[in-house]
Scaffold this active site. Structure first.
Site, PDB file in Angstrom:
ATOM      1  N   GLN A   1      -1.551  21.049  39.039  1.00 38.18           N
ATOM      2  CA  GLN A   1      -2.617  21.900  38.525  1.00 38.18           C
ATOM      3  C   GLN A   1      -2.940  21.640  37.058  1.00 38.18           C
ATOM      4  O   GLN A   1      -4.088  21.744  36.631  1.00 38.18           O
ATOM      5  CB  GLN A   1      -2.231  23.380  38.730  1.00 38.18           C
ATOM      6  CG  GLN A   1      -3.336  24.380  38.455  1.00 38.18           C
ATOM      7  CD  GLN A   1      -2.927  25.381  37.404  1.00 38.18           C
ATOM      8  OE1 GLN A   1      -2.424  25.013  36.341  1.00 38.18           O
ATOM      9  NE2 GLN A   1      -3.150  26.652  37.689  1.00 38.18           N
TER      10      GLN A   1
ATOM     11  N   ARG B   1       5.155  25.603  30.111  1.00 37.00           N
ATOM     12  CA  ARG B   1       3.836  24.985  30.287  1.00 37.00           C
ATOM     13  C   ARG B   1       3.096  24.937  28.955  1.00 37.00           C
ATOM     14  O   ARG B   1       2.491  23.930  28.593  1.00 37.00           O
ATOM     15  CB  ARG B   1       3.045  25.771  31.328  1.00 37.00           C
ATOM     16  CG  ARG B   1       1.709  25.170  31.760  1.00 37.00           C
ATOM     17  CD  ARG B   1       1.123  26.054  32.851  1.00 37.00           C
ATOM     18  NE  ARG B   1      -0.089  25.526  33.447  1.00 37.00           N
ATOM     19  CZ  ARG B   1      -1.328  25.818  33.059  1.00 37.00           C
ATOM     20  NH1 ARG B   1      -1.510  26.642  32.033  1.00 37.00           N
ATOM     21  NH2 ARG B   1      -2.385  25.314  33.692  1.00 37.00           N
TER      22      ARG B   1
ATOM     23  N   GLN C   1      -6.902  31.084  30.046  1.00 32.66           N
ATOM     24  CA  GLN C   1      -7.206  30.870  28.628  1.00 32.66           C
ATOM     25  C   GLN C   1      -8.701  31.008  28.368  1.00 32.66           C
ATOM     26  O   GLN C   1      -9.520  30.589  29.182  1.00 32.66           O
ATOM     27  CB  GLN C   1      -6.723  29.482  28.203  1.00 32.66           C
ATOM     28  CG  GLN C   1      -5.218  29.356  28.233  1.00 32.66           C
ATOM     29  CD  GLN C   1      -4.746  27.974  27.860  1.00 32.66           C
ATOM     30  OE1 GLN C   1      -3.954  27.800  26.962  1.00 32.66           O
ATOM     31  NE2 GLN C   1      -5.221  26.968  28.564  1.00 32.66           N
TER      32      GLN C   1
ATOM     33  N   SER D   1      -6.759  28.900  36.505  1.00 33.53           N
ATOM     34  CA  SER D   1      -5.922  28.039  35.657  1.00 33.53           C
ATOM     35  C   SER D   1      -4.613  28.758  35.320  1.00 33.53           C
ATOM     36  O   SER D   1      -3.828  29.077  36.220  1.00 33.53           O
ATOM     37  CB  SER D   1      -6.698  27.635  34.404  1.00 33.53           C
ATOM     38  OG  SER D   1      -5.999  26.666  33.661  1.00 33.53           O
ATOM     39  N   LEU D   2      -4.364  29.068  34.054  1.00 30.92           N
ATOM     40  CA  LEU D   2      -3.145  29.795  33.674  1.00 30.92           C
ATOM     41  C   LEU D   2      -2.970  31.064  34.495  1.00 30.92           C
ATOM     42  O   LEU D   2      -1.844  31.447  34.833  1.00 30.92           O
ATOM     43  CB  LEU D   2      -3.197  30.130  32.185  1.00 30.92           C
ATOM     44  CG  LEU D   2      -2.108  31.056  31.657  1.00 30.92           C
ATOM     45  CD1 LEU D   2      -0.737  30.410  31.749  1.00 30.92           C
ATOM     46  CD2 LEU D   2      -2.412  31.483  30.224  1.00 30.92           C
TER      47      LEU D   2
ATOM     48  N   HIS E   1      -6.692  20.418  32.203  1.00 34.73           N
ATOM     49  CA  HIS E   1      -7.182  19.865  33.468  1.00 34.73           C
ATOM     50  C   HIS E   1      -7.881  18.524  33.268  1.00 34.73           C
ATOM     51  O   HIS E   1      -8.947  18.267  33.838  1.00 34.73           O
ATOM     52  CB  HIS E   1      -8.090  20.877  34.183  1.00 34.73           C
ATOM     53  CG  HIS E   1      -7.434  22.209  34.380  1.00 34.73           C
ATOM     54  ND1 HIS E   1      -6.407  22.396  35.278  1.00 34.73           N
ATOM     55  CD2 HIS E   1      -7.629  23.392  33.762  1.00 34.73           C
ATOM     56  CE1 HIS E   1      -6.003  23.657  35.210  1.00 34.73           C
ATOM     57  NE2 HIS E   1      -6.717  24.273  34.294  1.00 34.73           N
TER      58      HIS E   1
END
Length: 316
Positions: A251, A118, A11, A93-94, A202
């Site tokens: 995560q 998600r 993202q 991340s993503l 996060h």
């Protein structure tokens, strides 16, 4: 062929028009986008190509849209290099879900289903616990953590990403981010820059998504990686499918150890990094991590010409 690591962005890398050059010209790319729309139930093609950008940036839509574009880029590179396998894959991340697809840990449909779920859960958490993220430039991780520990800013704020030696990303609510920014600037931070995200990724503000997402993943088949994947949570390689499943549940609310991931690849002799997906955020981070005088190359590709150049760099 050069020893190559493939990187997938997350993202913040989105832009209007991402993926269009492939989807409108390649049947295989269009098929990936079509499947992403069917699995998610969202008009991802319209959002990715025409926006509006603030709607595309909603975590609900962005997660499947960006993942579809990343995967399209991976398939386009493979098409140019039949039989080739990279030394490593990783995603920020993503982007880690795109890496799992590339490594054949997840099927295409399961990857798209998971990132859609998600996104739904993280949007829910974002509504219930509003927040955002900000990049801190000019201070190292230990300094940021010490300043936050001593200053005890009001609200919620944590270190979310360790991107480079001197780029730390914070995540939290507005009160926590504002207070942390004031503290860090007073202690020598060059800049504290709000990021183009709609959720405090996060951080404890999204931790409520973890058990529900773990339940969703329990219904998905995970396989041993065909390509070594270095994971955000541990900055290490994991081959056990059940442990990978656990890492991916943690995560959502855990720190991304990006600096350590890139350093591990460099220590293993990677000669070329190729970022597959929109923009060149990860390429910029890798260039900041490389030692002075390094001959390691970093390329980004999300258009046909750039993909051709990446294929030539891998197999000159």
């Amino acid at each position: 062929m050069k020893k190559t690591a493939i990187l997938f962005p997350g993202q913040g890398s989105q832009y209007l028009g991402m993926g269009r050059a492939f989807v409108e010209a390649e049947q295989g790319a269009a098929a990936v986008m079509d499947l992403a729309e069917r699995v998610s139930g969202f008009p991802l093609r319209r959002l990715a190509f025409d926006g509006p950008l603030d709607e595309l940036t909603r975590v609900l839509y962005l997660q499947p849209a960006l993942t579809a574009v990343n995967i399209i880029c991976w398939e386009q590179l493979k098409k140019r290099l039949p039989g080739w396998t990279p030394a490593f894959a990783a995603g920020h991340s993503l982007g880690e879900y795109s890496a799992l697809y590339a490594a054949q840990v997840l099927s295409l449909e399961d990857t798209l289903a998971l990132v859609t779920r998600r996104g739904e859960l993280m949007e829910r958490e974002g509504r219930q616990h509003p927040g955002g993220m900000a990049a801190v430039l000019g201070l190292e991780l230990a300094q940021v953590e010490q300043i936050l520990a001593e200053g005890r800013p009001e609200g919620t704020v944590v270190v979310a990403n360790h991107n480079t030696a001197q780029q730390i990303v914070l995540s939290g609510d507005a009160q926590g981010l504002d207070a942390a920014a004031a503290l860090l600037k007073a202690k020598g931070a060059k800049k504290v820059i709000p990021l183009q995200v709609s959720v405090a990724n996060h951080s404890p503000l999204v931790a409520g998504a973890v058990p529900d997402f773990a339940a969703s993943m329990a219904r998905i088949d995970f396989h041993a990686p065909e390509i070594p994947v270095i994971f955000n949570v541990s900055a290490g390689i994991e081959r056990n499918p059940e442990l990978i499943r656990d890492l991916m549940s943690y995560q959502i609310a855990s720190k991304v150890h990006w600096l350590e991931i890139v350093q591990a690849m460099l220590a293993d002799g990677v000669e070329l990094f190729v970022e597959l997906g929109p923009k060149n955020v990860l390429t910029g981070l890798v260039n900041k991590i490389l030692p002075k005088g390094s001959t390691v190359q970093c390329l980004q590709a999300d258009t046909p010409d750039a993909m051709d150049a990446a294929a030539r760099a891998i197999a000159p």
